[in-house]
Design a protein around this motif. Structure first.
Motif, PDB file in Angstrom:
ATOM      1  N   ILE A  71       0.855  -1.188   0.000  1.00 13.83           N
ATOM      2  CA  ILE A  71       0.000   0.000   0.000  1.00 13.83           C
ATOM      3  C   ILE A  71       0.892   1.239   0.000  1.00 13.83           C
ATOM      4  CG2 ILE A  71      -1.783   1.261   1.242  1.00 13.83           C
ATOM      5  CD1 ILE A  71      -2.525  -1.511   2.525  1.00 13.83           C
ATOM      6  N   MET A  72       0.821   2.016  -1.110  1.00 13.82           N
ATOM      7  CA  MET A  72       1.638   3.222  -1.249  1.00 13.82           C
ATOM      8  C   MET A  72       0.796   4.323  -1.867  1.00 13.82           C
ATOM      9  SD  MET A  72       5.074   1.457  -2.760  1.00 13.82           S
ATOM     10  CE  MET A  72       4.399  -0.102  -3.311  1.00 13.82           C
ATOM     11  N   ASP A  73       0.978   5.543  -1.387  1.00 17.25           N
ATOM     12  CA  ASP A  73       0.271   6.685  -1.950  1.00 17.25           C
ATOM     13  C   ASP A  73       0.560   6.808  -3.443  1.00 17.25           C
ATOM     14  OD1 ASP A  73      -0.847   7.395   0.475  1.00 17.25           O
ATOM     15  OD2 ASP A  73       0.722   8.854   0.962  1.00 17.25           O
ATOM     16  N   GLY A  74      -0.501   6.943  -4.231  1.00 21.44           N
ATOM     17  CA  GLY A  74      -0.358   7.143  -5.665  1.00 21.44           C
ATOM     18  C   GLY A  74      -0.123   5.884  -6.471  1.00 21.44           C
ATOM     19  N   VAL A  75      -0.144   4.713  -5.816  1.00 22.85           N
ATOM     20  CA  VAL A  75       0.078   3.447  -6.517  1.00 22.85           C
ATOM     21  C   VAL A  75      -1.195   2.614  -6.386  1.00 22.85           C
ATOM     22  CG1 VAL A  75       1.467   1.339  -6.640  1.00 22.85           C
ATOM     23  CG2 VAL A  75       2.557   3.527  -6.060  1.00 22.85           C
ATOM     24  N   ASP A  76      -1.872   2.406  -7.513  1.00 23.68           N
ATOM     25  CA  ASP A  76      -3.134   1.670  -7.501  1.00 23.68           C
ATOM     26  C   ASP A  76      -2.947   0.162  -7.428  1.00 23.68           C
ATOM     27  OD1 ASP A  76      -4.608   4.041  -7.653  1.00 23.68           O
ATOM     28  OD2 ASP A  76      -4.596   4.025  -9.847  1.00 23.68           O
ATOM     29  N   ASP A  77      -1.920  -0.369  -8.086  1.00 24.76           N
ATOM     30  CA  ASP A  77      -1.706  -1.816  -8.149  1.00 24.76           C
ATOM     31  C   ASP A  77      -0.874  -2.260  -6.949  1.00 24.76           C
ATOM     32  OD1 ASP A  77      -1.199  -4.456  -8.725  1.00 24.76           O
ATOM     33  OD2 ASP A  77      -0.274  -4.073 -10.683  1.00 24.76           O
ATOM     34  N   HIS A 109       9.004   1.541 -15.355  1.00 21.56           N
ATOM     35  CA  HIS A 109       7.726   1.195 -15.975  1.00 21.56           C
ATOM     36  C   HIS A 109       6.639   0.864 -14.944  1.00 21.56           C
ATOM     37  CE1 HIS A 109       9.706  -2.634 -15.212  1.00 21.56           C
ATOM     38  NE2 HIS A 109       8.511  -3.189 -15.230  1.00 21.56           N
ATOM     39  N   ILE A 110       6.974   0.725 -13.677  1.00 23.47           N
ATOM     40  CA  ILE A 110       5.931   0.447 -12.685  1.00 23.47           C
ATOM     41  C   ILE A 110       5.721   1.669 -11.783  1.00 23.47           C
ATOM     42  CG2 ILE A 110       6.343  -2.049 -12.788  1.00 23.47           C
ATOM     43  CD1 ILE A 110       7.603  -1.904 -10.049  1.00 23.47           C
ATOM     44  N   ALA A 111       4.516   1.817 -11.290  1.00 26.47           N
ATOM     45  CA  ALA A 111       4.117   3.030 -10.560  1.00 26.47           C
ATOM     46  C   ALA A 111       4.905   3.251  -9.280  1.00 26.47           C
ATOM     47  CB  ALA A 111       2.617   2.985 -10.265  1.00 26.47           C
ATOM     48  N   CYS A 112       5.311   2.183  -8.607  1.00 25.37           N
ATOM     49  CA  CYS A 112       5.983   2.362  -7.314  1.00 25.37           C
ATOM     50  C   CYS A 112       7.485   2.594  -7.446  1.00 25.37           C
ATOM     51  CB  CYS A 112       5.723   1.170  -6.395  1.00 25.37           C
ATOM     52  SG  CYS A 112       6.797  -0.261  -6.666  1.00 25.37           S
ATOM     53  N   PHE A 113       8.014   2.712  -8.657  1.00 25.67           N
ATOM     54  CA  PHE A 113       9.458   2.749  -8.845  1.00 25.67           C
ATOM     55  C   PHE A 113      10.153   3.774  -7.949  1.00 25.67           C
ATOM     56  CE2 PHE A 113      13.319   4.277 -11.017  1.00 25.67           C
ATOM     57  CZ  PHE A 113      14.084   3.123 -10.873  1.00 25.67           C
ATOM     58  N   ASP A 114       9.712   5.021  -7.963  1.00 26.72           N
ATOM     59  CA  ASP A 114      10.391   6.054  -7.165  1.00 26.72           C
ATOM     60  C   ASP A 114      10.335   5.744  -5.670  1.00 26.72           C
ATOM     61  OD1 ASP A 114      11.171   7.514  -9.399  1.00 26.72           O
ATOM     62  OD2 ASP A 114       9.382   8.779  -9.348  1.00 26.72           O
ATOM     63  N   ILE A 115       9.155   5.356  -5.192  1.00 29.53           N
ATOM     64  CA  ILE A 115       8.990   5.042  -3.770  1.00 29.53           C
ATOM     65  C   ILE A 115       9.828   3.818  -3.399  1.00 29.53           C
ATOM     66  CG2 ILE A 115       7.336   4.283  -2.008  1.00 29.53           C
ATOM     67  CD1 ILE A 115       5.174   5.802  -3.671  1.00 29.53           C
ATOM     68  N   CYS A 116       9.758   2.785  -4.221  1.00 30.85           N
ATOM     69  CA  CYS A 116      10.464   1.538  -3.920  1.00 30.85           C
ATOM     70  C   CYS A 116      11.970   1.707  -4.042  1.00 30.85           C
ATOM     71  CB  CYS A 116       9.957   0.422  -4.822  1.00 30.85           C
ATOM     72  SG  CYS A 116       8.225  -0.008  -4.483  1.00 30.85           S
ATOM     73  N   GLN A 117      12.414   2.497  -4.998  1.00 32.78           N
ATOM     74  CA  GLN A 117      13.850   2.768  -5.118  1.00 32.78           C
ATOM     75  C   GLN A 117      14.359   3.469  -3.858  1.00 32.78           C
ATOM     76  OE1 GLN A 117      16.313   4.077  -8.771  1.00 32.78           O
ATOM     77  NE2 GLN A 117      15.463   5.953  -7.913  1.00 32.78           N
ATOM     78  N   ARG A 118      13.597   4.427  -3.358  1.00 40.63           N
ATOM     79  CA  ARG A 118      13.983   5.096  -2.105  1.00 40.63           C
ATOM     80  C   ARG A 118      13.978   4.097  -0.943  1.00 40.63           C
ATOM     81  NH1 ARG A 118      10.613   9.163  -4.151  1.00 40.63           N
ATOM     82  NH2 ARG A 118       8.994   8.698  -2.635  1.00 40.63           N
TER      83      ARG A 118
END
Length: 146
Positions: A71-77, A109-118
């Protein structure tokens, strides 16, 4: 391009892999449920389950994400991590080891990239590095929201 980073540690290569696997709760999240074939790591109300891939050696091993509810802000999937792999490579270096983590499938290419990279910058590049180097690690300690 998948997330990939390398850290240095004075720990001998033959010991690094065991510390990564055995000490998940000390460097990644204090909420780890382990089984013989894998584990589930939890953050707040999120979780990801990984299976240990066959063919592991002390210097190269991988985990496949078999279930995810991130569950992450701005990530639907919430299942974006499902099917991705964490690939670990340990190589000897002067005075210790170099540890490379590649999160195969975690790319722009996936929505969580920036959050997950951090997240990996925090947990792999800082927390695991500190743990391996004998400093105080900073695993996730959050509990589910009531």
């Amino acid at each position: 391009m998948d997330y990939s980073a390398t850290i240095a540690t004075p720990v001998a290569p033959e010991l690094v892999g065991r510390q990564i696997v055995d000490d998940l709760a000390l460097w990644w999240s204090t909420r780890v449920d382990r089984g013989a074939d894998g584990f589930t790591v939890r953050f707040n109300n999120s979780h990801a389950t990984f299976a240990f891939d066959p063919g592991a050696t002390q210097d190269r091993f991988a985990w496949t994400c078999t279930d995810a509810h991130m569950i992450m802000d701005g990530v639907d999937d919430v299942a974006e991590w499902k099917g991705t792999r964490l690939i670990w490579q340990i190589t000897p270096s002067d005075g210790g080891s170099m540890v490379t983590l590649t999160h195969q499938g975690l790319g722009p290419h996936i929505a969580c990239f920036d959050i997950c990279q951090r997240g990996w910058q925090r947990f792999f590049e800082i927390s695991l590095r500190d743990h391996l180097n004998g400093a105080s690690a900073q695993p996730e300690t959050s509990r589910p929201a009531a």
